[in-house]
Design a protein around this motif. Structure first.
Motif, PDB file in Angstrom:
ATOM      1  N   PRO A   1       0.815  -1.220   0.000  1.00  0.00           N
ATOM      2  CA  PRO A   1       0.000   0.000   0.000  1.00  0.00           C
ATOM      3  C   PRO A   1       0.852   1.276   0.000  1.00  0.00           C
ATOM      4  CG  PRO A   1      -0.693  -1.520   1.744  1.00  0.00           C
ATOM      5  CD  PRO A   1       0.580  -2.057   1.179  1.00  0.00           C
ATOM      6  N   ASP A   2       2.100   1.184   0.442  1.00  0.00           N
ATOM      7  CA  ASP A   2       2.925   2.398   0.478  1.00  0.00           C
ATOM      8  C   ASP A   2       3.873   2.479  -0.701  1.00  0.00           C
ATOM      9  OD1 ASP A   2       1.769   3.148   2.888  1.00  0.00           O
ATOM     10  OD2 ASP A   2       3.140   1.842   4.002  1.00  0.00           O
ATOM     11  N   MET A   3       3.543   1.756  -1.760  1.00  0.00           N
ATOM     12  CA  MET A   3       4.435   1.743  -2.913  1.00  0.00           C
ATOM     13  C   MET A   3       4.598   3.141  -3.519  1.00  0.00           C
ATOM     14  SD  MET A   3       4.066  -0.101  -6.591  1.00  0.00           S
ATOM     15  CE  MET A   3       4.191  -1.754  -6.016  1.00  0.00           C
ATOM     16  N   TYR A   4       5.858   3.460  -3.839  1.00  0.00           N
ATOM     17  CA  TYR A   4       6.167   4.681  -4.579  1.00  0.00           C
ATOM     18  C   TYR A   4       7.091   4.203  -5.690  1.00  0.00           C
ATOM     19  CZ  TYR A   4       7.998   9.443  -5.294  1.00  0.00           C
ATOM     20  OH  TYR A   4       8.375  10.656  -5.818  1.00  0.00           O
ATOM     21  N   GLY A   5       6.488   3.875  -6.844  1.00  0.00           N
ATOM     22  CA  GLY A   5       7.282   3.095  -7.781  1.00  0.00           C
ATOM     23  C   GLY A   5       7.144   3.463  -9.242  1.00  0.00           C
TER      24      GLY A   5
ATOM     25  N   MET B   1       5.640  14.645 -14.046  1.00  0.00           N
ATOM     26  CA  MET B   1       6.846  14.532 -13.235  1.00  0.00           C
ATOM     27  C   MET B   1       6.721  15.335 -11.943  1.00  0.00           C
ATOM     28  SD  MET B   1       9.112  12.459 -13.891  1.00  0.00           S
ATOM     29  CE  MET B   1      10.070  13.044 -12.515  1.00  0.00           C
ATOM     30  N   ASP B   2       6.125  16.522 -12.038  1.00  0.00           N
ATOM     31  CA  ASP B   2       5.944  17.334 -10.826  1.00  0.00           C
ATOM     32  C   ASP B   2       5.096  16.593  -9.809  1.00  0.00           C
ATOM     33  OD1 ASP B   2       7.461  19.370 -11.656  1.00  0.00           O
ATOM     34  OD2 ASP B   2       5.807  20.677 -12.302  1.00  0.00           O
ATOM     35  N   LYS B   3       4.025  15.980 -10.322  1.00  0.00           N
ATOM     36  CA  LYS B   3       3.137  15.237  -9.411  1.00  0.00           C
ATOM     37  C   LYS B   3       3.878  14.074  -8.764  1.00  0.00           C
ATOM     38  CE  LYS B   3      -1.265  14.093 -10.303  1.00  0.00           C
ATOM     39  NZ  LYS B   3      -2.365  13.589 -11.143  1.00  0.00           N
ATOM     40  N   PHE B   4       4.675  13.388  -9.585  1.00  0.00           N
ATOM     41  CA  PHE B   4       5.378  12.217  -9.071  1.00  0.00           C
ATOM     42  C   PHE B   4       6.429  12.640  -8.048  1.00  0.00           C
ATOM     43  CE2 PHE B   4       8.310   8.466  -9.803  1.00  0.00           C
ATOM     44  CZ  PHE B   4       7.452   7.545  -9.212  1.00  0.00           C
ATOM     45  N   ARG B   5       7.180  13.691  -8.399  1.00  0.00           N
ATOM     46  CA  ARG B   5       8.226  14.171  -7.502  1.00  0.00           C
ATOM     47  C   ARG B   5       7.660  14.573  -6.142  1.00  0.00           C
ATOM     48  NH1 ARG B   5      10.225  17.905 -11.199  1.00  0.00           N
ATOM     49  NH2 ARG B   5      11.422  16.570 -12.556  1.00  0.00           N
ATOM     50  N   SER B   6       6.489  15.209  -6.187  1.00  0.00           N
ATOM     51  CA  SER B   6       5.923  15.678  -4.921  1.00  0.00           C
ATOM     52  C   SER B   6       5.063  14.593  -4.273  1.00  0.00           C
ATOM     53  CB  SER B   6       5.091  16.934  -5.157  1.00  0.00           C
ATOM     54  OG  SER B   6       4.055  16.635  -6.066  1.00  0.00           O
ATOM     55  N   ARG B   7       5.151  13.395  -4.800  1.00  0.00           N
ATOM     56  CA  ARG B   7       4.475  12.215  -4.229  1.00  0.00           C
ATOM     57  C   ARG B   7       2.958  12.302  -4.258  1.00  0.00           C
ATOM     58  NH1 ARG B   7       6.770   8.261  -0.521  1.00  0.00           N
ATOM     59  NH2 ARG B   7       9.003   8.265  -0.748  1.00  0.00           N
ATOM     60  N   LYS B   8       2.445  13.204  -5.094  1.00  0.00           N
ATOM     61  CA  LYS B   8       0.986  13.211  -5.240  1.00  0.00           C
ATOM     62  C   LYS B   8       0.600  12.025  -6.107  1.00  0.00           C
ATOM     63  CE  LYS B   8       0.324  18.127  -4.656  1.00  0.00           C
ATOM     64  NZ  LYS B   8       1.408  18.944  -5.216  1.00  0.00           N
TER      65      LYS B   8
ATOM     66  N   ARG C   1      14.226   8.012 -18.169  1.00  0.00           N
ATOM     67  CA  ARG C   1      15.583   8.522 -17.924  1.00  0.00           C
ATOM     68  C   ARG C   1      15.550   9.875 -17.248  1.00  0.00           C
ATOM     69  NH1 ARG C   1      17.297   6.067 -23.424  1.00  0.00           N
ATOM     70  NH2 ARG C   1      17.831   4.037 -22.612  1.00  0.00           N
ATOM     71  N   GLY C   2      14.451  10.578 -17.437  1.00  0.00           N
ATOM     72  CA  GLY C   2      14.360  11.885 -16.800  1.00  0.00           C
ATOM     73  C   GLY C   2      13.819  11.824 -15.380  1.00  0.00           C
ATOM     74  N   VAL C   3      13.526  10.623 -14.899  1.00  0.00           N
ATOM     75  CA  VAL C   3      12.941  10.537 -13.558  1.00  0.00           C
ATOM     76  C   VAL C   3      14.071  10.619 -12.536  1.00  0.00           C
ATOM     77  CG1 VAL C   3      11.607   9.112 -11.974  1.00  0.00           C
ATOM     78  CG2 VAL C   3      11.008   9.178 -14.394  1.00  0.00           C
ATOM     79  N   ASP C   4      14.064  11.699 -11.773  1.00  0.00           N
ATOM     80  CA  ASP C   4      15.205  11.967 -10.906  1.00  0.00           C
ATOM     81  C   ASP C   4      14.838  11.808  -9.440  1.00  0.00           C
ATOM     82  OD1 ASP C   4      13.415  13.948 -10.707  1.00  0.00           O
ATOM     83  OD2 ASP C   4      14.681  15.537 -11.481  1.00  0.00           O
ATOM     84  N   VAL C   5      14.001  10.836  -9.144  1.00  0.00           N
ATOM     85  CA  VAL C   5      13.532  10.660  -7.772  1.00  0.00           C
ATOM     86  C   VAL C   5      14.434   9.644  -7.089  1.00  0.00           C
ATOM     87  CG1 VAL C   5      11.588   9.895  -6.400  1.00  0.00           C
ATOM     88  CG2 VAL C   5      11.191  11.181  -8.473  1.00  0.00           C
ATOM     89  N   SER C   6      14.867   9.937  -5.851  1.00  0.00           N
ATOM     90  CA  SER C   6      15.858   9.033  -5.278  1.00  0.00           C
ATOM     91  C   SER C   6      15.300   8.107  -4.201  1.00  0.00           C
ATOM     92  CB  SER C   6      17.026   9.838  -4.720  1.00  0.00           C
ATOM     93  OG  SER C   6      16.564  10.693  -3.722  1.00  0.00           O
ATOM     94  N   ASP C   7      14.015   8.189  -3.890  1.00  0.00           N
ATOM     95  CA  ASP C   7      13.546   7.308  -2.817  1.00  0.00           C
ATOM     96  C   ASP C   7      12.418   6.377  -3.267  1.00  0.00           C
ATOM     97  OD1 ASP C   7      11.941   9.446  -3.165  1.00  0.00           O
ATOM     98  OD2 ASP C   7      11.695   9.943  -1.046  1.00  0.00           O
ATOM     99  N   LEU C   8      12.531   5.866  -4.476  1.00  0.00           N
ATOM    100  CA  LEU C   8      11.519   4.923  -4.953  1.00  0.00           C
ATOM    101  C   LEU C   8      11.597   3.628  -4.143  1.00  0.00           C
ATOM    102  CD1 LEU C   8      11.886   5.201  -8.831  1.00  0.00           C
ATOM    103  CD2 LEU C   8      10.159   6.232  -7.383  1.00  0.00           C
TER     104      LEU C   8
END
Ligand code: AMP
Length: 569
Positions: free
Chosen positions: A242-246, A286-293, A305-312
């Motif tokens: 349920p807490d997946m950020y992927g 990307m903005d939504k994903f970065r801000s975890r919305k 390749r442009g996904v620059d999120v470090s805590d997936l």
């Protein structure tokens, strides 16, 4: 472990990174920062993504700027995507927060070139660029690289994968031959080596971690399902975490959009990113994903390749990539910055040999995991909710006013009843959906048993369906009795016996434990290496389990709740 203070950086930069919360340098920073500060020798650094590379080259670039020379760029960073370009420029600006004014310019395609030309005209200290746009500016004679002292090729392998070879050549021809070149790459294919040979004189080579090795903190898992069950399997996995950020990887743009659409229709917090979207649409996602919305991003390799999120937390391969190199990149998107991550590949039977290839590629064993049963999914969801209930901060100011009326409405309900009602409210739909959910794992297919892998050893065990054995329980049992993680390939459960592929290195231990007075139900287990695989009866070994949570089905004599000594009688 070194301290940032010992690396030779000046006070304003130290203050900048302190502000960012960096306490100790990462290994790549420990090696690269002193090298750049003290030597003009070029450098090839084999380093995974997410290791702190940006600060490793960014801090020395800033430190070494000639304050007197303000107009012409002194450093050039080339990177594969617009997103990475903006990310690096943003990071450098953060590092430079307490320095006297430094002009850092990001130049990339998809943004008006005239603005970038205007900025270059005004004077820039450091350019961060994608190769296409940089080359464009050079062709128009709008950028002057004659004063560049240091060039960074970041994610060099990605730039070459994306077809930027000619652009890189053209750009590097415009940089003085005396410039120090720093090449960062997660892998070292031939094309990268040839860039290094052509443009770098006797570079120092450093390796952070092993060559081509998957990121240390990533565990590699795979599940085997019928090709038509791929999407259902994905949903189960998403429900189980349920807490997946992927990130979910697909092969084509159409499939990417299709999977994202289905997830959205099914109520998941997911969206797609791929090349058919406009730049504005991609930025919004990307903005939504970065801000975890957004919790799940379905992507093609190029767009990701442009996904620059470090805590997936997860990378899911909805389809395996054709190229092992691409797998390394995908899985390296999780397990970054010291966190652990899981890369799960959903495959069908014919793809099992690919897993062996990938194991060699990342030099790590893959664990076969079972798609969670409906019951397990419900349990995971339920306990996640209960934990959230426990941890939620109660804002008295907001709710106190409503409480008397709420208490009055609920008056007379016991504590137990209240819990039951709240849980049911949240969960009836879920429990309903999963009530009769089938087992999606492939455990047998009599027409395809020749697919048992040549690299694995097939074990014959004298228990099967009549003993109520399921693939999941078999895996649990093997792991429990050996007290280790057994690397399992194909499982085929027949009526009276089972065949299971296991890692040859683990065979001895597994056989010893299985043959050590272990009972399944009433039957004593006998196991051996299968030399002549028995013929399955036509149509007799369909592998779809029929386990129903809460059903009356007789359970075999081992399960997670039993202590290991219960197997031994
Ligand atoms: P990078 O490989 O440069 O993309 O960095 C990956 C992530 O690690 C980014 O979120 C950085 O902000 C973070 N990071 C880099 N260096 C450090 C450090 N020394 N301490 C803590 N976090 C860091």
């Amino acid at each position: 472990m070194a301290d940032f203070n010992e690396l030779g950086l000046s006070a304003p930069l130290l203050k900048g990174i302190e502000k960012l919360g960096f306490e100790t340098p990462t290994p790549v920073q420990e090696k690269v920062i002193p090298h750049l500060l003290n030597s003009e020798r070029s450098l090839v650094a084999l380093a995974q993504t997410g290791t702190g590379k940006t600060a490793a080259f960014g801090l020395p670039l800033l430190e070494l700027l000639d304050k007197e020379q303000k107009r012409k760029p002194q450093a050039l960073v080339l990177c594969p995507t617009r997103e990475l370009c903006m990310q690096i420029a943003g990071d450098l600006k953060d590092f430079a927060k307490y320095l006297d004014k430094v002009n850092i310019l990001a130049v990339y395609g998809g943004a008006p070139i005239v603005n970038q030309m205007r900025e270059l005209e005004r004077g820039v200290n450091i350019i961060i660029a994608t190769p296409g746009r940089m080359n464009d500016l050079l062709r128009r004679h709008k950028a002057d690289l004659s004063e560049v002292k240091r060039v960074v090729l970041d994610e060099a392998d990605e730039m070459l994968n994306m077809g930027f070879k000619e652009e890189l050549d053209a750009i590097l021809e415009n940089v003085p031959a005396t410039a120090t070149t720093l090449l960062f790459s997660a892998t070292m294919p031939r094309a990268v080596i040839s860039i290094a040979k052509n443009y770098m004189h006797n570079p120092e080579e450093i390796t952070i971690g092993k060559r081509n090795v998957g990121a240390e903190n990533v565990s590699h898992e795979y599940c085997v399902v019928q090709a038509r069950d791929r999407y259902k399997a994905l949903k189960r996995i998403a429900d189980f975490y349920p807490d997946m950020y992927g990130l979910i990887f697909c092969r084509t743009r159409v499939e990417t959009q299709d999977v994202a659409n289905r997830l959205m229709q099914d109520g998941y917090n997911a969206e797609a990113i791929h090349g058919d979207l406009s730049q504005a649409q991609r930025d919004r996602v990307m903005d939504k994903f970065r801000s975890r919305k957004l919790h799940m991003l379905v992507a093609t390799d190029v767009a990701a390749r442009g996904v620059d999120v470090s805590d997936l937390t997860h990378v899911i391969n909805y389809q395996l990539p054709d190229d092992g190199e691409v797998y390394t990149h995908r899985s390296g998107r999780t397990g970054r910055a010291g966190r652990s991550g899981i890369a799960i590949s959903i495959i069908h039977m014919k793809e099992q040999y690919r897993i062996r290839q990938l194991e060699k590629k990342v030099n790590k064993p893959f664990t076969r995991r079972m798609i969670p049963t409906g019951r397990e999914v419900c349990e995971a969801q339920l306990f996640s909710m209960i934990n959230r209930v426990k941890q939620v901060e109660v804002d008295h100011k907001l709710i106190d006013g409503y409480l008397p009326a709420i208490f009055e409405t609920l008056d007379g309900m016991s504590h137990e009843d209240l819990v039951k009602h709240f849980v049911s409210l949240e969960f009836n739909r879920f429990l309903d959906y999963y009530r009769d959910a089938p087992d999606l794992n492939i455990v047998a297919d009599d027409k395809k048993k020749e697919k048992f892998s040549k690299d694995m050893t097939c074990i014959y065990i004298n228990v099967g369906k009549i003993d109520d054995l399921t693939a999941k329980e078999l895996m649990q049992m093997l792991n429990e009795i050996t007290e280790s993680q057994i690397n399992i390939g194909l499982i085929e459960i027949g009526k009276t016996f089972t065949l299971v592929d296991i890692d040859p290195k683990q065979v001895k231990n597994v056989l010893a434990r299985l043959n050590d007075s272990l009972f399944v139900g009433d039957r004593e287990v006998v196991a051996r290496v299968d030399r002549e695989k028995p013929k399955f009866r036509q149509g007799g070994s369909g592998g779809r389990g029929n386990f129903r949570p809460g059903g009356n089905r007789k359970r075999p004599n081992f399960n997670r709740n039993r202590k290991p000594n219960k197997y031994h009688q």
